[in-house]
Scaffold this motif. Structure first.
Motif, PDB file in Angstrom:
ATOM      1  N   PHE A  57       0.834  -1.202   0.000  1.00 62.56           N
ATOM      2  CA  PHE A  57       0.000   0.000   0.000  1.00 62.56           C
ATOM      3  C   PHE A  57       0.870   1.253   0.000  1.00 62.56           C
ATOM      4  CE2 PHE A  57      -2.211   3.361   2.367  1.00 62.56           C
ATOM      5  CZ  PHE A  57      -3.374   3.496   1.614  1.00 62.56           C
ATOM      6  N   LEU A  58       1.884   1.285   0.863  1.00 60.74           N
ATOM      7  CA  LEU A  58       2.778   2.443   0.920  1.00 60.74           C
ATOM      8  C   LEU A  58       3.530   2.617  -0.399  1.00 60.74           C
ATOM      9  CD1 LEU A  58       4.263   2.048   4.521  1.00 60.74           C
ATOM     10  CD2 LEU A  58       2.495   3.671   3.766  1.00 60.74           C
ATOM     11  N   ASP A  59       3.982   1.518  -0.999  1.00 56.99           N
ATOM     12  CA  ASP A  59       4.685   1.599  -2.286  1.00 56.99           C
ATOM     13  C   ASP A  59       3.792   2.212  -3.368  1.00 56.99           C
ATOM     14  OD1 ASP A  59       6.978   0.482  -1.213  1.00 56.99           O
ATOM     15  OD2 ASP A  59       6.599  -1.523  -2.029  1.00 56.99           O
ATOM     16  N   ARG A  60       2.507   1.828  -3.381  1.00 52.86           N
ATOM     17  CA  ARG A  60       1.573   2.328  -4.396  1.00 52.86           C
ATOM     18  C   ARG A  60       1.138   3.765  -4.128  1.00 52.86           C
ATOM     19  NH1 ARG A  60      -0.490  -2.538  -3.296  1.00 52.86           N
ATOM     20  NH2 ARG A  60      -2.179  -1.679  -2.050  1.00 52.86           N
ATOM     21  N   GLU A  61       0.770   4.049  -2.881  1.00 52.89           N
ATOM     22  CA  GLU A  61       0.150   5.332  -2.549  1.00 52.89           C
ATOM     23  C   GLU A  61       1.148   6.432  -2.199  1.00 52.89           C
ATOM     24  OE1 GLU A  61      -3.128   5.878  -2.945  1.00 52.89           O
ATOM     25  OE2 GLU A  61      -3.278   3.798  -3.636  1.00 52.89           O
ATOM     26  N   PHE A  62       2.331   6.054  -1.703  1.00 49.10           N
ATOM     27  CA  PHE A  62       3.321   7.034  -1.258  1.00 49.10           C
ATOM     28  C   PHE A  62       4.710   6.687  -1.775  1.00 49.10           C
ATOM     29  CE2 PHE A  62      -0.086   6.909   1.887  1.00 49.10           C
ATOM     30  CZ  PHE A  62      -0.477   8.236   1.905  1.00 49.10           C
ATOM     31  N   PRO A  63       4.887   6.608  -3.105  1.00 51.06           N
ATOM     32  CA  PRO A  63       6.199   6.210  -3.646  1.00 51.06           C
ATOM     33  C   PRO A  63       7.319   7.181  -3.280  1.00 51.06           C
ATOM     34  CG  PRO A  63       4.791   7.057  -5.397  1.00 51.06           C
ATOM     35  CD  PRO A  63       3.922   6.927  -4.159  1.00 51.06           C
ATOM     36  N   GLU A  64       6.958   8.422  -2.919  1.00 44.78           N
ATOM     37  CA  GLU A  64       7.980   9.413  -2.575  1.00 44.78           C
ATOM     38  C   GLU A  64       8.782   9.033  -1.327  1.00 44.78           C
ATOM     39  OE1 GLU A  64       4.022  10.629  -0.858  1.00 44.78           O
ATOM     40  OE2 GLU A  64       4.685  10.043  -2.845  1.00 44.78           O
ATOM     41  N   ILE A  65       8.251   8.147  -0.478  1.00 46.46           N
ATOM     42  CA  ILE A  65       9.032   7.756   0.705  1.00 46.46           C
ATOM     43  C   ILE A  65      10.184   6.832   0.319  1.00 46.46           C
ATOM     44  CG2 ILE A  65       7.092   8.064   2.288  1.00 46.46           C
ATOM     45  CD1 ILE A  65       6.999   4.991   2.560  1.00 46.46           C
ATOM     46  N   ARG A  66      10.243   6.438  -0.948  1.00 47.56           N
ATOM     47  CA  ARG A  66      11.325   5.573  -1.430  1.00 47.56           C
ATOM     48  C   ARG A  66      12.380   6.367  -2.202  1.00 47.56           C
ATOM     49  NH1 ARG A  66       9.829   1.944   2.139  1.00 47.56           N
ATOM     50  NH2 ARG A  66       7.991   0.748   1.590  1.00 47.56           N
ATOM     51  N   THR A  67      12.378   7.693  -2.073  1.00 43.13           N
ATOM     52  CA  THR A  67      13.311   8.557  -2.800  1.00 43.13           C
ATOM     53  C   THR A  67      14.760   8.118  -2.601  1.00 43.13           C
ATOM     54  OG1 THR A  67      11.815  10.433  -2.647  1.00 43.13           O
ATOM     55  CG2 THR A  67      14.114  10.939  -3.081  1.00 43.13           C
ATOM     56  N   HIS A  68      15.129   7.776  -1.386  1.00 49.58           N
ATOM     57  CA  HIS A  68      16.504   7.349  -1.083  1.00 49.58           C
ATOM     58  C   HIS A  68      16.588   5.832  -0.919  1.00 49.58           C
ATOM     59  CE1 HIS A  68      17.864  11.448  -0.712  1.00 49.58           C
ATOM     60  NE2 HIS A  68      16.884  11.710   0.127  1.00 49.58           N
ATOM     61  N   GLY A  69      15.687   5.102  -1.582  1.00 49.01           N
ATOM     62  CA  GLY A  69      15.658   3.645  -1.466  1.00 49.01           C
ATOM     63  C   GLY A  69      14.679   3.208  -0.390  1.00 49.01           C
ATOM     64  N   ARG A  70      14.820   1.989   0.048  1.00 48.59           N
ATOM     65  CA  ARG A  70      13.897   1.424   1.040  1.00 48.59           C
ATOM     66  C   ARG A  70      14.393   1.733   2.454  1.00 48.59           C
ATOM     67  NH1 ARG A  70       9.875  -1.016  -1.320  1.00 48.59           N
ATOM     68  NH2 ARG A  70       9.101  -1.940   0.589  1.00 48.59           N
ATOM     69  N   ILE A  71      14.416   3.010   2.782  1.00 48.18           N
ATOM     70  CA  ILE A  71      14.877   3.453   4.099  1.00 48.18           C
ATOM     71  C   ILE A  71      13.871   3.045   5.182  1.00 48.18           C
ATOM     72  CG2 ILE A  71      15.283   5.498   5.528  1.00 48.18           C
ATOM     73  CD1 ILE A  71      16.601   6.780   3.123  1.00 48.18           C
ATOM     74  N   TYR A  72      12.577   3.173   4.884  1.00 47.61           N
ATOM     75  CA  TYR A  72      11.533   2.854   5.855  1.00 47.61           C
ATOM     76  C   TYR A  72      11.089   1.409   5.686  1.00 47.61           C
ATOM     77  CZ  TYR A  72      11.184   7.914   6.299  1.00 47.61           C
ATOM     78  OH  TYR A  72      11.464   9.237   6.500  1.00 47.61           O
ATOM     79  N   GLU A  73      11.038   0.689   6.790  1.00 42.80           N
ATOM     80  CA  GLU A  73      10.626  -0.712   6.752  1.00 42.80           C
ATOM     81  C   GLU A  73       9.642  -0.974   7.887  1.00 42.80           C
ATOM     82  OE1 GLU A  73      12.577  -5.090   7.658  1.00 42.80           O
ATOM     83  OE2 GLU A  73      13.887  -3.382   7.357  1.00 42.80           O
ATOM     84  N   VAL A  74       8.508  -1.571   7.538  1.00 44.06           N
ATOM     85  CA  VAL A  74       7.552  -2.005   8.553  1.00 44.06           C
ATOM     86  C   VAL A  74       8.054  -3.341   9.090  1.00 44.06           C
ATOM     87  CG1 VAL A  74       5.158  -2.620   9.046  1.00 44.06           C
ATOM     88  CG2 VAL A  74       5.658  -0.869   7.315  1.00 44.06           C
ATOM     89  N   GLU A  75       8.409  -3.384  10.354  1.00 47.59           N
ATOM     90  CA  GLU A  75       8.911  -4.623  10.951  1.00 47.59           C
ATOM     91  C   GLU A  75       7.795  -5.474  11.531  1.00 47.59           C
ATOM     92  OE1 GLU A  75      12.028  -3.840  13.779  1.00 47.59           O
ATOM     93  OE2 GLU A  75      13.496  -3.675  12.153  1.00 47.59           O
ATOM     94  N   ARG A  76       6.772  -4.804  12.109  1.00 47.73           N
ATOM     95  CA  ARG A  76       5.727  -5.573  12.776  1.00 47.73           C
ATOM     96  C   ARG A  76       4.462  -4.727  12.856  1.00 47.73           C
ATOM     97  NH1 ARG A  76       8.123  -6.255  17.693  1.00 47.73           N
ATOM     98  NH2 ARG A  76       7.030  -4.518  18.608  1.00 47.73           N
ATOM     99  N   VAL A  77       3.337  -5.394  12.711  1.00 44.81           N
ATOM    100  CA  VAL A  77       2.038  -4.785  12.948  1.00 44.81           C
ATOM    101  C   VAL A  77       1.304  -5.708  13.906  1.00 44.81           C
ATOM    102  CG1 VAL A  77      -0.136  -4.006  11.925  1.00 44.81           C
ATOM    103  CG2 VAL A  77       1.981  -3.757  10.648  1.00 44.81           C
ATOM    104  N   GLY A  78       0.836  -5.145  15.009  1.00 37.92           N
ATOM    105  CA  GLY A  78       0.130  -5.942  16.012  1.00 37.92           C
ATOM    106  C   GLY A  78      -1.180  -5.284  16.369  1.00 37.92           C
ATOM    107  N   PRO A  79      -1.858  -5.811  17.369  1.00 33.45           N
ATOM    108  CA  PRO A  79      -3.101  -5.177  17.814  1.00 33.45           C
ATOM    109  C   PRO A  79      -2.827  -3.746  18.286  1.00 33.45           C
ATOM    110  CG  PRO A  79      -2.861  -7.356  18.792  1.00 33.45           C
ATOM    111  CD  PRO A  79      -1.552  -7.027  18.121  1.00 33.45           C
ATOM    112  N   LEU A  80      -3.366  -2.772  17.570  1.00 33.14           N
ATOM    113  CA  LEU A  80      -3.218  -1.350  17.893  1.00 33.14           C
ATOM    114  C   LEU A  80      -1.761  -0.932  18.048  1.00 33.14           C
ATOM    115  CD1 LEU A  80      -6.136  -0.982  20.477  1.00 33.14           C
ATOM    116  CD2 LEU A  80      -6.165  -0.437  18.041  1.00 33.14           C
TER     117      LEU A  80
END
Length: 145
Positions: free
Chosen positions: A17-40
């Motif tokens: 979703f982030l790759d499709r909707e916010f490609p600008e966050i990849r300007t310097h490569g894959r700097i941001y990484e989602v490591e985990r999503v849990g309850p809230l």
């Protein structure tokens, strides 16, 4: 969030979703990484990149704020699903100590998830350190479905 409290989006779905909707966050490569999503909750990593530095050789406040804001957005997405127009309405950051020139880790938890607002907090640490470099509280506005 489903009836059990489990996230409604996986890490892979959120990254896509982030790759499709916010490609600008990849300007310097894959700097941001989602490591985990849990309850809230969510955990993100921001890889160190020289573009994040400010004079004095520390990671800039805007870079730390961007990571915290994105971590909160990821926690919201995990809880309610792909809502591109959920937006930050308030963000407060307390800078506590100088971060090291290495990856930053953001641990986020939602304190309240309502129909229109989500309120959360984010703890930022230099990778491998226990002490916080910053503490963030923020509110997101959730558009009507």
């Amino acid at each position: 969030m489903d009836a059990t409290g489990a996230p409604v989006m996986t890490v892979e779905e959120i990254e896509g979703f982030l790759d499709r909707e916010f490609p600008e966050i990849r300007t310097h490569g894959r700097i941001y990484e989602v490591e985990r999503v849990g309850p809230l909750s969510a955990r993100m990593r921001m890889q160190y990149h020289p573009s994040q530095l400010r004079p004095g050789g520390t990671i800039s406040g805007p870079a730390m704020m961007a990571l915290a804001d994105l971590a909160l957005y990821v926690a919201v997405l995990g809880a309610i699903g792909p809502v591109g127009l959920a937006v930050t309405t308030n963000l407060n950051i307390n800078f506590l100590r100088k971060p090291e020139k290495r990856a930053l880790i953001a641990d986020c938890r939602l304190l309240k998830l309502g129909k229109r607002l989500a309120v959360g907090e984010v703890d930022l640490r230099s990778e491998g350190e226990d002490d916080l470099v910053a503490h963030v509280t923020a509110t997101y506005s959730i558009p009507p479905r």
